[in-house]
Write a protein that holds these residues in place. Structure first.
Motif, PDB file in Angstrom:
ATOM      1  N   ARG A 130       0.719  -1.233   0.048  1.00 14.86           N
ATOM      2  CA  ARG A 130      -0.080  -0.045  -0.053  1.00 14.86           C
ATOM      3  C   ARG A 130       0.863   1.207  -0.068  1.00 14.86           C
ATOM      4  NH1 ARG A 130      -4.794   1.998   4.262  1.00 14.86           N
ATOM      5  NH2 ARG A 130      -4.609   4.071   3.637  1.00 14.86           N
ATOM      6  N   ILE A 133       2.266   1.892  -3.568  1.00 14.01           N
ATOM      7  CA  ILE A 133       1.303   2.400  -4.314  1.00 14.01           C
ATOM      8  C   ILE A 133       1.215   3.929  -4.110  1.00 14.01           C
ATOM      9  CG2 ILE A 133      -1.300   2.154  -5.111  1.00 14.01           C
ATOM     10  CD1 ILE A 133      -0.674  -0.814  -4.722  1.00 14.01           C
ATOM     11  N   ASP A 134       0.881   4.126  -2.740  1.00 18.11           N
ATOM     12  CA  ASP A 134       0.472   5.534  -2.317  1.00 18.11           C
ATOM     13  C   ASP A 134       1.593   6.574  -2.694  1.00 18.11           C
ATOM     14  OD1 ASP A 134      -1.290   4.787   0.799  1.00 18.11           O
ATOM     15  OD2 ASP A 134      -1.829   4.663  -1.295  1.00 18.11           O
ATOM     16  N   VAL A 137       1.343   7.246  -6.496  1.00 16.83           N
ATOM     17  CA  VAL A 137       0.194   7.647  -6.769  1.00 16.83           C
ATOM     18  C   VAL A 137       0.332   9.287  -6.440  1.00 16.83           C
ATOM     19  CG1 VAL A 137      -2.252   8.251  -6.102  1.00 16.83           C
ATOM     20  CG2 VAL A 137      -1.381   5.817  -6.689  1.00 16.83           C
ATOM     21  N   LEU A 140       2.811  11.112  -8.863  1.00 20.72           N
ATOM     22  CA  LEU A 140       2.145  11.410 -10.173  1.00 20.72           C
ATOM     23  C   LEU A 140       1.083  12.321  -9.848  1.00 20.72           C
ATOM     24  CD1 LEU A 140       1.749   7.863 -11.693  1.00 20.72           C
ATOM     25  CD2 LEU A 140       2.830   9.787 -12.667  1.00 20.72           C
ATOM     26  N   LEU A 164      -2.237   3.017 -13.727  1.00 18.28           N
ATOM     27  CA  LEU A 164      -2.803   3.755 -12.899  1.00 18.28           C
ATOM     28  C   LEU A 164      -4.477   3.198 -12.755  1.00 18.28           C
ATOM     29  CD1 LEU A 164      -2.248   7.626 -13.319  1.00 18.28           C
ATOM     30  CD2 LEU A 164      -2.017   6.303 -11.135  1.00 18.28           C
ATOM     31  N   ILE A 165      -5.018   2.721 -13.888  1.00 20.77           N
ATOM     32  CA  ILE A 165      -6.364   1.884 -13.914  1.00 20.77           C
ATOM     33  C   ILE A 165      -6.207   0.550 -13.107  1.00 20.77           C
ATOM     34  CG2 ILE A 165      -7.835   0.966 -15.432  1.00 20.77           C
ATOM     35  CD1 ILE A 165      -8.261   3.571 -15.796  1.00 20.77           C
ATOM     36  N   ALA A 167      -4.038   0.099 -10.658  1.00 23.78           N
ATOM     37  CA  ALA A 167      -3.983   0.333  -9.289  1.00 23.78           C
ATOM     38  C   ALA A 167      -5.105   0.712  -8.602  1.00 23.78           C
ATOM     39  CB  ALA A 167      -2.894   1.452  -8.973  1.00 23.78           C
ATOM     40  N   LEU A 168      -6.391   0.939  -9.480  1.00 27.73           N
ATOM     41  CA  LEU A 168      -7.774   1.303  -8.774  1.00 27.73           C
ATOM     42  C   LEU A 168      -8.214   0.015  -7.958  1.00 27.73           C
ATOM     43  CD1 LEU A 168      -9.556   3.234 -11.509  1.00 27.73           C
ATOM     44  CD2 LEU A 168      -8.852   3.942  -9.274  1.00 27.73           C
ATOM     45  N   LEU A 169      -7.604  -0.912  -8.534  1.00 23.63           N
ATOM     46  CA  LEU A 169      -8.084  -2.146  -7.934  1.00 23.63           C
ATOM     47  C   LEU A 169      -6.908  -2.990  -7.356  1.00 23.63           C
ATOM     48  CD1 LEU A 169     -10.995  -3.889  -7.638  1.00 23.63           C
ATOM     49  CD2 LEU A 169     -10.450  -5.079  -9.735  1.00 23.63           C
ATOM     50  N   GLN A 170      -6.638  -2.575  -6.132  1.00 23.64           N
ATOM     51  CA  GLN A 170      -5.535  -3.479  -5.755  1.00 23.64           C
ATOM     52  C   GLN A 170      -5.957  -4.756  -5.079  1.00 23.64           C
ATOM     53  OE1 GLN A 170      -3.903  -1.027  -2.623  1.00 23.64           O
ATOM     54  NE2 GLN A 170      -3.907   0.973  -3.845  1.00 23.64           N
ATOM     55  N   ARG A 171      -5.013  -5.840  -5.449  1.00 28.39           N
ATOM     56  CA  ARG A 171      -5.601  -7.077  -4.931  1.00 28.39           C
ATOM     57  C   ARG A 171      -4.602  -7.680  -3.997  1.00 28.39           C
ATOM     58  NH1 ARG A 171      -8.792  -9.135  -9.031  1.00 28.39           N
ATOM     59  NH2 ARG A 171      -9.268  -7.783 -10.839  1.00 28.39           N
ATOM     60  N   SER A 172      -5.113  -8.367  -2.940  1.00 32.51           N
ATOM     61  CA  SER A 172      -4.369  -8.941  -2.129  1.00 32.51           C
ATOM     62  C   SER A 172      -4.681 -10.559  -2.221  1.00 32.51           C
ATOM     63  CB  SER A 172      -4.329  -8.558  -0.889  1.00 32.51           C
ATOM     64  OG  SER A 172      -5.828  -8.476  -0.166  1.00 32.51           O
ATOM     65  N   VAL A 173      -3.685 -11.411  -2.548  1.00 35.07           N
ATOM     66  CA  VAL A 173      -3.927 -12.923  -2.559  1.00 35.07           C
ATOM     67  C   VAL A 173      -3.516 -13.487  -1.318  1.00 35.07           C
ATOM     68  CG1 VAL A 173      -3.162 -14.709  -3.996  1.00 35.07           C
ATOM     69  CG2 VAL A 173      -2.915 -12.410  -5.147  1.00 35.07           C
TER      70      VAL A 173
ATOM     71  N   GLU B   9      -7.699 -16.090  -3.008  1.00 38.75           N
ATOM     72  CA  GLU B   9      -8.885 -15.489  -2.848  1.00 38.75           C
ATOM     73  C   GLU B   9      -8.414 -13.857  -3.233  1.00 38.75           C
ATOM     74  OE1 GLU B   9     -11.647 -15.761   0.745  1.00 38.75           O
ATOM     75  OE2 GLU B   9     -11.042 -13.671   0.982  1.00 38.75           O
ATOM     76  N   LEU B  10      -9.431 -13.407  -4.039  1.00 38.84           N
ATOM     77  CA  LEU B  10      -8.676 -11.872  -4.569  1.00 38.84           C
ATOM     78  C   LEU B  10      -9.995 -10.971  -3.925  1.00 38.84           C
ATOM     79  CD1 LEU B  10      -8.334 -12.503  -8.270  1.00 38.84           C
ATOM     80  CD2 LEU B  10      -6.599 -12.276  -6.407  1.00 38.84           C
ATOM     81  N   THR B  11      -9.140 -10.048  -3.066  1.00 36.76           N
ATOM     82  CA  THR B  11     -10.119  -9.146  -2.386  1.00 36.76           C
ATOM     83  C   THR B  11      -9.641  -7.809  -2.820  1.00 36.76           C
ATOM     84  OG1 THR B  11      -9.442 -10.345  -0.367  1.00 36.76           O
ATOM     85  CG2 THR B  11     -10.556  -8.362   0.110  1.00 36.76           C
ATOM     86  N   TYR B  13      -9.185  -3.998  -2.899  1.00 33.60           N
ATOM     87  CA  TYR B  13      -8.894  -3.050  -1.735  1.00 33.60           C
ATOM     88  C   TYR B  13      -8.348  -1.733  -2.445  1.00 33.60           C
ATOM     89  CZ  TYR B  13      -5.591  -1.426   1.742  1.00 33.60           C
ATOM     90  OH  TYR B  13      -4.701  -0.590   2.477  1.00 33.60           O
ATOM     91  N   SER B  14      -9.037  -0.943  -2.335  1.00 32.48           N
ATOM     92  CA  SER B  14      -8.425   0.371  -2.670  1.00 32.48           C
ATOM     93  C   SER B  14      -8.852   1.557  -1.839  1.00 32.48           C
ATOM     94  CB  SER B  14      -8.924   0.768  -4.151  1.00 32.48           C
ATOM     95  OG  SER B  14      -8.134   1.587  -4.810  1.00 32.48           O
ATOM     96  N   THR B  18      -6.556   7.046  -1.902  1.00 31.86           N
ATOM     97  CA  THR B  18      -5.656   6.707  -2.986  1.00 31.86           C
ATOM     98  C   THR B  18      -6.454   6.712  -4.241  1.00 31.86           C
ATOM     99  OG1 THR B  18      -4.541   5.037  -1.532  1.00 31.86           O
ATOM    100  CG2 THR B  18      -3.915   4.931  -3.845  1.00 31.86           C
ATOM    101  N   ILE B  22      -5.889   8.892  -7.618  1.00 32.58           N
ATOM    102  CA  ILE B  22      -5.738   8.351  -8.997  1.00 32.58           C
ATOM    103  C   ILE B  22      -6.732   8.780 -10.127  1.00 32.58           C
ATOM    104  CG2 ILE B  22      -5.910   6.139 -10.171  1.00 32.58           C
ATOM    105  CD1 ILE B  22      -5.073   4.557  -7.631  1.00 32.58           C
TER     106      ILE B  22
END
Lengths: 182, 127
Positions: A130, A133-134, A137, A140, A164-165, A167-173, B9-11, B13-14, B18, B22
């Protein structure tokens, strides 16, 4: 069953140390020397980072930042960006369009893209991802405000659109392991 | 022998801060033709479309993209294709709402599109 490979994360050797430095810089102005002893990566020693922070000399800070941003290793680049982020609050730099341009050109676009792709997994914690990414962002966003129109049209900025697009949807696996009893 | 299962599992998170930064950045980028063209060239803008009902800036970005790219020579077909592809998704996203936000955004968009984009009524979902 074969384990899926972890998502790729930026190759930051001392990411935990760097993040501590990042957090430090976002709280204090660069001109104040650190009160707590902090372990610094070897590359910083040769860049006179401490010297710049003691004297508060804008020229030294500018040179330091430019050199860090242009460095080949991720550690230096990361510190350079973190430094830049805190210094951009400084009006003197904001009003100096020439220096701003030099620094903008010194930032590696590919490095920014990699920061924007940071994901939790492997060596990178959720908080670290995070923060990466922050940072990207924030840099920029600030430059879209400060850069002249001519620079905003260039690929150096517009090429960051796709990352950037994403990064709008950060995924944690989250890897979940279940042991099924017989 | 125990069988080991492994799932990922894809979560999504934004964090809101931020996301806002963006979106502001993207808005500035798409305010110019070069940036609008760049965004238009990205096939999958799902992350942007998905948040349009929560962030009006996301809807503005799409509108800027279509308007500014339409003014570029040779981009009309791409703009039309993009509109035809994305508007149905937007309708789904805004399903359940009163639709005012989406409708006013489209109403704002239509007069700004170059005539060449909407010249073929059968191929443009807006017409």
């Amino acid at each position: 069953m074969r384990l899926p490979s972890a998502p790729p994360s930026p190759d930051l050797q001392a990411s935990k140390v760097i993040l501590k430095i990042t957090q430090f810089f976002t709280i204090r102005r660069i001109s104040q020397p650190p009160k707590t002893a902090m372990e610094k990566p070897p590359s910083l020693a040769s860049h006179n980072g401490a010297q710049a922070s003691k004297t508060g000399d804008p020229s030294t800070t500018f040179d330091t930042m430019r050199d860090l941003l242009k460095a080949r290793d991720d550690t230096s680049r990361f510190v350079g960006l973190a430094l830049l982020k805190s210094v951009l609050d400084n009006e003197a730099l904001v009003n100096d369009s020439e220096r701003l341009h030099v620094l903008w050109e010194a930032i590696s676009p590919k490095f920014l893209d990699r920061l924007l792709r940071a994901e939790q997994g492997g060596k990178t914690s959720k908080e670290e991802a995070r923060n990466m990414i922050d940072l990207a962002v924030s840099i920029l966003h600030t430059f879209t405000v400060l850069l002249p129109e001519a620079s905003r049209k260039e690929k150096r900025l517009t090429g960051r659109t796709a990352p950037l697009i994403r990064a709008l949807l950060q995924r944690s696996v989250w890897m979940k392991y279940f042991a099924r009893p017989n | 022998m125990d069988e080991i299962l492994c799932t990922a599992e894809l979560t999504p998170y934004s964090p809101p801060d931020t996301t806002s930064l963006i979106l502001q950045t993207l808005l500035t980028i798409t305010s110019q033709q070069e940036g609008a063209k760049e965004l238009l060239s990205i096939q999958d803008v799902t992350p942007l479309v998905e948040i349009t009902s929560q962030y009006s800036l996301a809807l503005d970005i799409l509108r800027y993209m279509w308007t500014n790219a339409a003014a570029i020579d040779g981009e009309s077909d791409n703009v039309r294709e993009s509109i035809n592809r994305i508007i149905p998704s937007l309708l789904l996203i805004f399903k359940g709402t009163d639709g005012v936000t989406l409708m006013s955004s489209i109403a704002d968009l239509l007069p700004k599109l170059e005539p060449s984009v909407s010249l073929k009524p059968s191929s443009c979902v807006l017409c």
